[in-house]
Design a protein around this motif. Structure first.
Motif, PDB file in Angstrom:
ATOM      1  N   ALA A 234       6.445   2.378  -3.943  1.00  0.00           N
ATOM      2  CA  ALA A 234       6.365   1.517  -5.130  1.00  0.00           C
ATOM      3  C   ALA A 234       7.136   2.095  -6.315  1.00  0.00           C
ATOM      4  O   ALA A 234       7.558   1.356  -7.211  1.00  0.00           O
ATOM      5  CB  ALA A 234       4.908   1.295  -5.515  1.00  0.00           C
TER       6      ALA A 234
ATOM      7  N   THR B  17       0.801  -1.230   0.000  1.00  0.00           N
ATOM      8  CA  THR B  17       0.000   0.000   0.000  1.00  0.00           C
ATOM      9  C   THR B  17       0.832   1.278   0.000  1.00  0.00           C
ATOM     10  O   THR B  17       0.269   2.368   0.000  1.00  0.00           O
ATOM     11  CB  THR B  17      -0.931   0.027   1.228  1.00  0.00           C
TER      12      THR B  17
ATOM     13  N   ALA C  91       6.342  -4.457  -5.334  1.00  0.00           N
ATOM     14  CA  ALA C  91       4.925  -4.129  -5.234  1.00  0.00           C
ATOM     15  C   ALA C  91       4.093  -5.038  -6.129  1.00  0.00           C
ATOM     16  O   ALA C  91       3.016  -5.514  -5.732  1.00  0.00           O
ATOM     17  CB  ALA C  91       4.698  -2.668  -5.611  1.00  0.00           C
TER      18      ALA C  91
ATOM     19  N   ASN D  89       0.930  -7.216  -5.174  1.00  0.00           N
ATOM     20  CA  ASN D  89      -0.354  -6.732  -5.703  1.00  0.00           C
ATOM     21  C   ASN D  89      -0.756  -7.400  -6.997  1.00  0.00           C
ATOM     22  O   ASN D  89      -1.945  -7.429  -7.334  1.00  0.00           O
ATOM     23  CB  ASN D  89      -0.278  -5.219  -5.929  1.00  0.00           C
TER      24      ASN D  89
ATOM     25  N   GLU E 220       8.962  -1.216  -7.797  1.00  0.00           N
ATOM     26  CA  GLU E 220       7.788  -1.674  -8.532  1.00  0.00           C
ATOM     27  C   GLU E 220       7.726  -3.196  -8.616  1.00  0.00           C
ATOM     28  O   GLU E 220       6.648  -3.794  -8.562  1.00  0.00           O
ATOM     29  CB  GLU E 220       7.755  -1.060  -9.931  1.00  0.00           C
TER      30      GLU E 220
ATOM     31  N   VAL F  49       2.279   3.857  -1.723  1.00  0.00           N
ATOM     32  CA  VAL F  49       2.189   4.391  -3.086  1.00  0.00           C
ATOM     33  C   VAL F  49       3.513   4.988  -3.540  1.00  0.00           C
ATOM     34  O   VAL F  49       3.992   4.713  -4.655  1.00  0.00           O
ATOM     35  CB  VAL F  49       1.066   5.450  -3.166  1.00  0.00           C
TER      36      VAL F  49
ATOM     37  N   TYR G  59       2.442   1.938  -8.314  1.00  0.00           N
ATOM     38  CA  TYR G  59       1.410   1.326  -7.477  1.00  0.00           C
ATOM     39  C   TYR G  59       0.176   0.989  -8.308  1.00  0.00           C
ATOM     40  O   TYR G  59      -0.362  -0.120  -8.238  1.00  0.00           O
ATOM     41  CB  TYR G  59       1.041   2.277  -6.343  1.00  0.00           C
TER      42      TYR G  59
END
Length: 280
Positions: A65, A60, A72, A76, A69, A62, A123
């Motif tokens: 990330a 979470t 994340a 996610n 990346e 943001v 994100y």
């Protein structure tokens, strides 16, 4: 209903577990289950034998990330897919939580479920990857629930940040050119349980009723808390962050099966009550 909740110790997951007290719940926090481990997820779902899985596990951060990346997206994106695949294999319905960040944020009318996506942050891309992974893994047995501006008493959030800063300062500048739908976790949790029970397949938008800017939310927070703080509007350009924020991320719904949440003002009042913040 027998439920498995992942990310059960997070801001949203904690409220989902609390709201599900009338159900048979298996609650797994991050320490209990790493959703990036497909074998572990499969074993956990198999052992739990749920009728539905509510996936609240997520990266979470943001801004974080932007420089991580891959990490994340492992959570996610691929991780969300692991949860949905394991649920489908066990005959369970998946409720997956997504975000307004899958959109570009440059619209002038509310984004509905069929609106074109176009994430502009790491994100947002990681969460969009999760949507695709969930849909592919459980094509007829999933609900992707997009929400926005989430706040609640069990994790870091804008409202609590304002309360802390307002106790330290007499004046604050808050961004006034970003508009969205503040969403209280207690209200969202109840909606996720409803979705797990009714099983509407596909994408649903579920966010707090109404819309406001961060500036509006800050002023409303101080007023409701009885705090005297001078709030001045500023622009996004005045407050640069690593990840660009959407200027407009109001969510709307055209889905008959999408629960309608109370207003963001009602959510704010419920949050302050839960936090035992009483008007002076």
């Amino acid at each position: 209903m027998r439920l498995l909740v992942t990310g059960a110790a997070g801001m949203l997951g904690t409220d989902v577990v609390a709201a599900a007290e009338a159900h048979d719940v298996v609650a797994l926090a991050r320490a209990d289950l790493d959703i990036t481990d497909a074998d572990a997820v499969r074993a956990a779902v198999r052992d739990a034998r749920p009728e539905a899985v509510i996936n609240c596990a997520a990266w979470t951060n943001v801004d974080g990330a932007e420089t991580a990346e891959g990490e994340a997206t492992a959570i996610n994106g691929a991780g969300a897919g692991h949860v949905a695949a394991a649920a489908a294999e066990a005959g369970a319905f998946t409720v997956h939580v997504s975000t307004d960040y899958v959109f570009a944020g440059d619209a002038s009318e509310p984004y509905v479920e069929s609106a074109p996506t176009g994430p502009r942050t790491a994100y947002g891309r990681s969460k969009f990857a999760g949507e695709r992974a969930v849909a592919a893994a459980a094509p007829g047995a999933h609900a992707i629930v997009r929400t926005a501006w989430v706040f609640g008493p069990h994790g870091r959030n804008f409202v609590d940040t304002m309360l802390r800063l307002g106790a330290e300062r007499d004046a604050l500048s808050v961004v006034d050119d970003q508009v969205g739908c503040p969403t209280y976790t207690g209200h969202l949790a109840q909606a996720l349980l409803e979705i797990a029970a009714t099983r509407p397949n596909g994408i649903l938008h579920v966010a707090g009723g109404g819309r406001c800017s961060w500036f509006d939310l800050a002023r409303a927070t101080f007023e409701a808390a009885g705090m005297t703080v001078a709030v001045k509007p500023c622009t996004t350009a005045d407050y640069p962050l690593p990840a660009p924020r959407p200027a407009f991320s109001v969510l709307g719904s055209t889905r008959a099966g999408a629960p309608t949440l109370p207003s963001w003002q009602a959510g704010l009042a419920a949050h302050l009550s839960a936090r035992k913040v009483v008007h002076a």
